[in-house]
Design a protein around this motif. Structure first.
Motif, PDB file in Angstrom:
ATOM      1  N   TRP A  98       0.851  -1.192   0.000  1.00  0.00           N
ATOM      2  CA  TRP A  98       0.000   0.000   0.000  1.00  0.00           C
ATOM      3  C   TRP A  98       0.885   1.239   0.000  1.00  0.00           C
ATOM      4  N   HIS A  99       0.441   2.298  -0.704  1.00  0.00           N
ATOM      5  CA  HIS A  99       1.310   3.461  -0.837  1.00  0.00           C
ATOM      6  C   HIS A  99       0.528   4.779  -0.756  1.00  0.00           C
ATOM      7  N   CYS A 100       1.279   5.856  -0.518  1.00  0.00           N
ATOM      8  CA  CYS A 100       0.757   7.216  -0.609  1.00  0.00           C
ATOM      9  C   CYS A 100       1.941   8.141  -0.891  1.00  0.00           C
ATOM     10  N   ASN A 101       1.655   9.302  -1.437  1.00  0.00           N
ATOM     11  CA  ASN A 101       2.706  10.272  -1.762  1.00  0.00           C
ATOM     12  C   ASN A 101       2.863  11.254  -0.610  1.00  0.00           C
ATOM     13  N   PHE A 102       3.728  10.890   0.316  1.00  0.00           N
ATOM     14  CA  PHE A 102       3.919  11.728   1.494  1.00  0.00           C
ATOM     15  C   PHE A 102       5.278  11.411   2.110  1.00  0.00           C
TER      16      PHE A 102
END
Length: 254
Positions: free
Chosen positions: A207-211
């Protein structure tokens, strides 16, 4: 009773029905083969991203699923009970069952018929089991065997595991060793300098996010496929590093 009350009652009843159906799930028909473990396909790789399956605690009891069962990776980590049936020559006597964890994808081969090599072609339901797991229900010399399967709760030791990866502005976490459903439906992450941020499924159970979460202790909120949510606070300390694995809470058995 108002609209809000009706809505809440409906959601509660819906959730209850899902849980009951899950517990009393009937056996379904499928087929199974075994993988050539010497290539490491079910030991050190796999479409779910778990890496070394012995370190991930799934070990020999793992399986790859055909397209319709794999469901684009959403079933990664789920547990299935499988038994060989209706084949006197190849099935182990008494039809014992084995529980496997979904760790891989059995790719289709549309150049072959579903009955002659294209066992994982859509919409066929098929399990490509590790050799050790297959041997518990059928003879290894068998090519393909008829089986019955059903979803079961996952028995796990210890808490959920969170493995960090990414870069300064791209954060990714691999979630493994998930109990009960075994199947992660949604994830949120929170740093000490951020609110709760929803994460997107990258592939498998990554799982990923741009932070940029560097130099912040991290907390995780994990929601299972049956709608249960578990929050693990401050799982990773502020000095966490990419490549490290940390352990959080675990879903409790009902």
């Amino acid at each position: 009773m108002g609209v809000l009350q009706y809505t809440l009652l409906y959601l509660i009843l819906l959730q209850s029905c899902k849980i009951i159906a899950y517990k009393d799930q009937e056996w379904k028909k499928a087929t199974a083969t075994h993988a050539n473990d010497t290539e490491g396909s079910l030991i050190t790789e796999g479409a779910c991203g778990y890496g070394d399956l012995h370190r991930a605690s799934y070990g020999k009891h793992s399986a790859g699923l055909s397209t319709i069962l794999f469901n684009r990776g959403s079933t990664c980590g789920a547990c299935y009970e499988i038994r060989c049936v209706d084949h006197i020559l190849w099935c182990v006597m008494g039809s014992p069952s084995v529980v496997v964890t979904v760790t891989d994808f059995c790719a289709p081969n549309y150049g072959l018929s579903v009955d002659y090599g294209g066992w994982c072609n859509f919409p066929r339901e098929h399990f490509e089991m590790s050799r050790a797991a297959f041997a518990e229900i059928a003879k290894n010399k068998a090519d393909i065997v008829p089986v019955q399967y059903r979803r079961v709760k996952c028995e796990r030791s210890g808490g959920m595991r969170f493995t960090m990866s990414g870069s300064s502005h791209f954060y990714q976490v691999l979630i493994s060793n998930v109990g009960l459903d075994g199947e992660v439906f949604a994830v949120k992450v929170k740093g000490s300098r951020s609110g709760w941020i929803p994460m997107a499924r990258n592939w498998g159970q990554n799982w990923h996010c741009n932070f940029n979460f560097q130099n912040q202790p991290l907390s995780f909120e994990v929601t299972s496929s049956s709608g249960k949510t578990l929050t693990s606070y401050n799982v990773a300390p502020a000095n966490w590093m990419f490549g490290q694995t940390f352990e959080g809470k675990q879903f409790e058995h009902e």
